[in-house]
Design a protein around this motif. Structure first.
Motif, PDB file in Angstrom:
ATOM      1  N   ARG A  18       0.868  -1.181   0.167  1.00 51.26           N
ATOM      2  CA  ARG A  18      -0.022   0.052  -0.026  1.00 51.26           C
ATOM      3  C   ARG A  18       1.058   1.298   0.020  1.00 51.26           C
ATOM      4  NH1 ARG A  18      -3.571  -3.122   3.386  1.00 51.26           N
ATOM      5  NH2 ARG A  18      -2.554  -2.326   5.366  1.00 51.26           N
ATOM      6  N   VAL A  19       2.100   1.221   0.611  1.00 50.39           N
ATOM      7  CA  VAL A  19       3.184   2.372   0.542  1.00 50.39           C
ATOM      8  C   VAL A  19       3.238   2.466  -0.669  1.00 50.39           C
ATOM      9  CG1 VAL A  19       5.401   3.115   1.282  1.00 50.39           C
ATOM     10  CG2 VAL A  19       3.681   2.103   3.022  1.00 50.39           C
ATOM     11  N   LEU A  20       3.869   1.581  -1.567  1.00 56.64           N
ATOM     12  CA  LEU A  20       4.147   1.844  -2.987  1.00 56.64           C
ATOM     13  C   LEU A  20       3.103   2.131  -3.754  1.00 56.64           C
ATOM     14  CD1 LEU A  20       6.265  -1.565  -3.360  1.00 56.64           C
ATOM     15  CD2 LEU A  20       7.201   0.703  -3.287  1.00 56.64           C
ATOM     16  N   VAL A  21       1.893   1.966  -3.383  1.00 55.20           N
ATOM     17  CA  VAL A  21       0.815   2.112  -4.447  1.00 55.20           C
ATOM     18  C   VAL A  21       0.536   3.699  -4.052  1.00 55.20           C
ATOM     19  CG1 VAL A  21      -1.676   1.860  -4.737  1.00 55.20           C
ATOM     20  CG2 VAL A  21      -0.173  -0.133  -4.508  1.00 55.20           C
ATOM     21  N   ALA A  22       0.499   4.213  -2.885  1.00 58.04           N
ATOM     22  CA  ALA A  22       0.292   5.479  -2.612  1.00 58.04           C
ATOM     23  C   ALA A  22       1.290   6.176  -3.242  1.00 58.04           C
ATOM     24  CB  ALA A  22       0.130   5.563  -1.188  1.00 58.04           C
ATOM     25  N   ALA A  23       2.607   5.961  -3.338  1.00 55.84           N
ATOM     26  CA  ALA A  23       3.712   6.631  -3.611  1.00 55.84           C
ATOM     27  C   ALA A  23       3.625   6.673  -5.197  1.00 55.84           C
ATOM     28  CB  ALA A  23       5.185   5.999  -3.146  1.00 55.84           C
ATOM     29  N   ALA A  24       2.985   5.531  -5.805  1.00 58.22           N
ATOM     30  CA  ALA A  24       2.825   5.760  -7.173  1.00 58.22           C
ATOM     31  C   ALA A  24       1.730   6.638  -7.692  1.00 58.22           C
ATOM     32  CB  ALA A  24       2.308   4.292  -7.808  1.00 58.22           C
ATOM     33  N   PHE A  25       0.729   6.931  -6.744  1.00 54.57           N
ATOM     34  CA  PHE A  25      -0.444   7.736  -6.956  1.00 54.57           C
ATOM     35  C   PHE A  25       0.039   9.152  -7.076  1.00 54.57           C
ATOM     36  CE2 PHE A  25      -3.903  10.195  -5.499  1.00 54.57           C
ATOM     37  CZ  PHE A  25      -4.704  10.105  -6.487  1.00 54.57           C
ATOM     38  N   VAL A  26       0.949   9.381  -5.853  1.00 55.90           N
ATOM     39  CA  VAL A  26       1.416  10.765  -5.767  1.00 55.90           C
ATOM     40  C   VAL A  26       2.527  11.270  -6.961  1.00 55.90           C
ATOM     41  CG1 VAL A  26       3.144  11.967  -4.400  1.00 55.90           C
ATOM     42  CG2 VAL A  26       1.320  10.874  -3.144  1.00 55.90           C
ATOM     43  N   VAL A 185       8.062   6.759   2.275  1.00 58.57           N
ATOM     44  CA  VAL A 185       8.497   5.587   1.944  1.00 58.57           C
ATOM     45  C   VAL A 185       9.718   5.102   2.642  1.00 58.57           C
ATOM     46  CG1 VAL A 185       9.938   4.358   0.001  1.00 58.57           C
ATOM     47  CG2 VAL A 185       7.893   5.613  -0.547  1.00 58.57           C
ATOM     48  N   HIS A 186      10.569   6.193   3.119  1.00 56.06           N
ATOM     49  CA  HIS A 186      11.747   5.894   3.975  1.00 56.06           C
ATOM     50  C   HIS A 186      11.224   5.524   5.431  1.00 56.06           C
ATOM     51  CE1 HIS A 186      15.826   6.208   5.831  1.00 56.06           C
ATOM     52  NE2 HIS A 186      15.511   6.980   6.744  1.00 56.06           N
ATOM     53  N   THR A 187      10.166   5.875   5.694  1.00 55.71           N
ATOM     54  CA  THR A 187       9.737   5.180   7.233  1.00 55.71           C
ATOM     55  C   THR A 187       8.983   4.409   7.270  1.00 55.71           C
ATOM     56  OG1 THR A 187       8.086   7.140   6.889  1.00 55.71           O
ATOM     57  CG2 THR A 187      10.060   7.836   8.231  1.00 55.71           C
ATOM     58  N   GLN A 188       8.149   4.210   6.095  1.00 55.02           N
ATOM     59  CA  GLN A 188       6.972   2.996   6.156  1.00 55.02           C
ATOM     60  C   GLN A 188       7.510   1.688   5.460  1.00 55.02           C
ATOM     61  OE1 GLN A 188       4.290   3.231   7.981  1.00 55.02           O
ATOM     62  NE2 GLN A 188       5.323   5.207   8.868  1.00 55.02           N
ATOM     63  N   LEU A 189       8.444   1.670   4.518  1.00 53.57           N
ATOM     64  CA  LEU A 189       8.978   0.667   3.476  1.00 53.57           C
ATOM     65  C   LEU A 189      10.153   0.094   4.217  1.00 53.57           C
ATOM     66  CD1 LEU A 189       7.791  -0.999   1.251  1.00 53.57           C
ATOM     67  CD2 LEU A 189       9.732   0.399   0.056  1.00 53.57           C
ATOM     68  N   LYS A 190      10.060  -0.819   5.233  1.00 53.81           N
ATOM     69  CA  LYS A 190      11.186  -1.580   5.690  1.00 53.81           C
ATOM     70  C   LYS A 190      11.139  -3.132   5.604  1.00 53.81           C
ATOM     71  CE  LYS A 190      11.913   2.241   9.141  1.00 53.81           C
ATOM     72  NZ  LYS A 190      13.056   2.700   8.689  1.00 53.81           N
ATOM     73  N   PHE A 191      12.375  -3.522   5.428  1.00 49.81           N
ATOM     74  CA  PHE A 191      12.486  -5.036   5.424  1.00 49.81           C
ATOM     75  C   PHE A 191      13.059  -5.582   6.990  1.00 49.81           C
ATOM     76  CE2 PHE A 191      10.696  -5.208   1.629  1.00 49.81           C
ATOM     77  CZ  PHE A 191      11.485  -4.288   0.511  1.00 49.81           C
ATOM     78  N   VAL A 192      13.236  -6.755   6.992  1.00 42.53           N
ATOM     79  CA  VAL A 192      13.882  -7.437   7.935  1.00 42.53           C
ATOM     80  C   VAL A 192      15.311  -7.021   8.255  1.00 42.53           C
ATOM     81  CG1 VAL A 192      12.380  -9.182   7.807  1.00 42.53           C
ATOM     82  CG2 VAL A 192      14.425  -9.577   6.917  1.00 42.53           C
ATOM     83  N   GLU A 193      15.918  -7.173   9.527  1.00 45.81           N
ATOM     84  CA  GLU A 193      17.362  -6.918   9.709  1.00 45.81           C
ATOM     85  C   GLU A 193      18.212  -7.833   8.705  1.00 45.81           C
ATOM     86  OE1 GLU A 193      16.055 -10.629  11.931  1.00 45.81           O
ATOM     87  OE2 GLU A 193      15.268  -8.720  11.592  1.00 45.81           O
TER      88      GLU A 193
END
Length: 401
Positions: A18-26, A185-193
């Protein structure tokens, strides 16, 4: 073997999507903001029509030329860093465009924007492939495409209004929107350690030489070339000229034609994505290409306003069928456990190449032969892609290495 994506639970995965989709819309809204004013902004530096048009072209050319490098960066650094860096480059170049003092500065800044654009486009595609569960790839591809489409419809409307406040204003607003997107994106799109770069190195690389041997990947490349030619090239450049030449309400009808095409595509995307997850990628792709190809061929001989608009809607419906299906097919080939930066770069390049060549070559056909010939050739390209797919394997059921 195709595994589900990293990121933990399905809820965590869907939040990142959803973060990627929202960023795509912006991003799409922002690009649409500057599209209506960009040629006029270029002309404000006392240049002619050709030079003003070149400002539009340099963005696409930069995307095409830098795509291989973007693919290599994704393989070496991982998707998230390249995505954020691409957004940052577009934000800086857009802000610099707002402050440009002459035509050549604007040209350089737009070229840099094209470089950033291909970086976040390829990395976003790789992220979607990595995050989307295999049985939901079609739906997620359609959702992501829908965000771009809706942003692309909304952006020009807002851009035209903002342009009345000054030609530099849309660039400033787009820059602010991009900065917000970067923070989100920087704050919400994170992966595992372990870090994204480490994960990129650890994953198996899917070489282009292996991908190109696959008939399904070759079919996807050809389809994307035809898609770029027809949707981003001929639709934007030739349909408005055809409307002016054939119909008395040319400018108004041209706008309606673009809007109806987008509407047809928008109402089909989600259904097509679900269908491709249910019955496979091949049949929706063949169906969509066939519908779009036939509608495009007939479009060139239409001389009735209603028929013309209906054909635009039908072409949009066909496009809405094949776009998410073929994107999901490429995702099937790459797989969520492999790093396919170069493979995705080549896929993106075919659409950019079609978007660059389409207006030029179709324009030459329209000028020296006829509009009918230009639309017929475009329709045949789409139909040939459909035929190619008939003989390609189904990517959902085929076993991949």
């Amino acid at each position: 073997m195709d595994n589900d994506t990293s990121g933990g639970s399905d809820q965590h995965t869907m939040r990142q999507i959803r973060v990627l989709v929202a960023a795509a819309f912006v991003i799409a809204i922002g690009y649409g903001l500057i599209a209506p004013v960009l040629p006029g902004y270029a002309q404000s530096f006392n240049v002619g029509i050709t030079a003003a048009s070149a400002i539009v072209s340099i963005f696409a050319v930069a995307r095409l030329l830098f795509a291989p490098t973007s693919g290599q960066l994704v393989q070496k650094l991982g998707e998230r860093p390249v995505y954020l860096l691409g957004l940052a480059i577009v934000a800086l170049s857009t802000g610099a465009s707002a402050a440009a003092q002459n035509y050549w500065q604007l040209m350089v800044f737009r070229g840099l924007g094209g470089i950033g654009s291909t970086m976040f486009t390829i990395s976003a595609m790789a992220l979607i492939i990595r995050l989307a569960p295999p049985d939901k790839r079609g739906r997620i591809s359609s959702l992501y495409t829908s965000a771009f489409l809706l942003g692309g419809i909304t952006g020009p409307l807002l851009g035209g209004l903002l342009g009345g406040l000054g030609l530099r204003v849309p660039f400033i607003v787009y820059t602010v929107a991009l900065v917000i997107a970067i923070v989100v994106v920087h704050t919400q799109l994170k992966f595992v350690e372990g870090g994204d770069a480490a994960r990129a190195v650890d994953r198996e690389v899917f070489p282009f030489r292996e991908a190109i041997r696959d008939p399904a990947y070759r079919a996807a490349l050809f389809t994307n070339l035809a898609h770029g030619w027809a949707t981003f090239g001929v639709r934007v450049a030739i349909i408005p000229l055809f409307a002016l030449a054939v119909f008395t309400t040319g400018p108004v009808l041209a706008g309606l034609a673009l809007a109806t095409f987008s509407a047809g595509m928008a109402v089909t995307l989600i259904t097509a994505g679900k269908l491709s997850d249910k019955i496979g990628r091949k049949r929706p792709t063949v169906l969509g290409l066939s519908i779009a190809g036939i509608a495009t061929m007939v479009l060139g001989i239409s001389d009735n306003t209603i028929v013309f608009l209906v054909l635009c809607i039908i072409a949009g419906i066909g496009t809405g069928f094949f776009v998410p299906s073929q994107q999901a097919a490429v995702a099937d080939l790459v797989g969520s456990d492999r790093n396919g930066g170069k493979v995705l770069a080549a896929y993106q390049m075919t659409a950019d190449l079609g978007a660059i060549l389409g207006p030029v070559l179709a324009g030459l056909m329209a000028e020296y032969i006829s509009y009918q010939a230009a639309f017929a050739f475009t329709g045949v390209m789409l139909l040939l892609a459909a035929v190619y797919w008939i003989f390609a394997p189904e990517t959902v059921t085929a076993k991949r290495g």
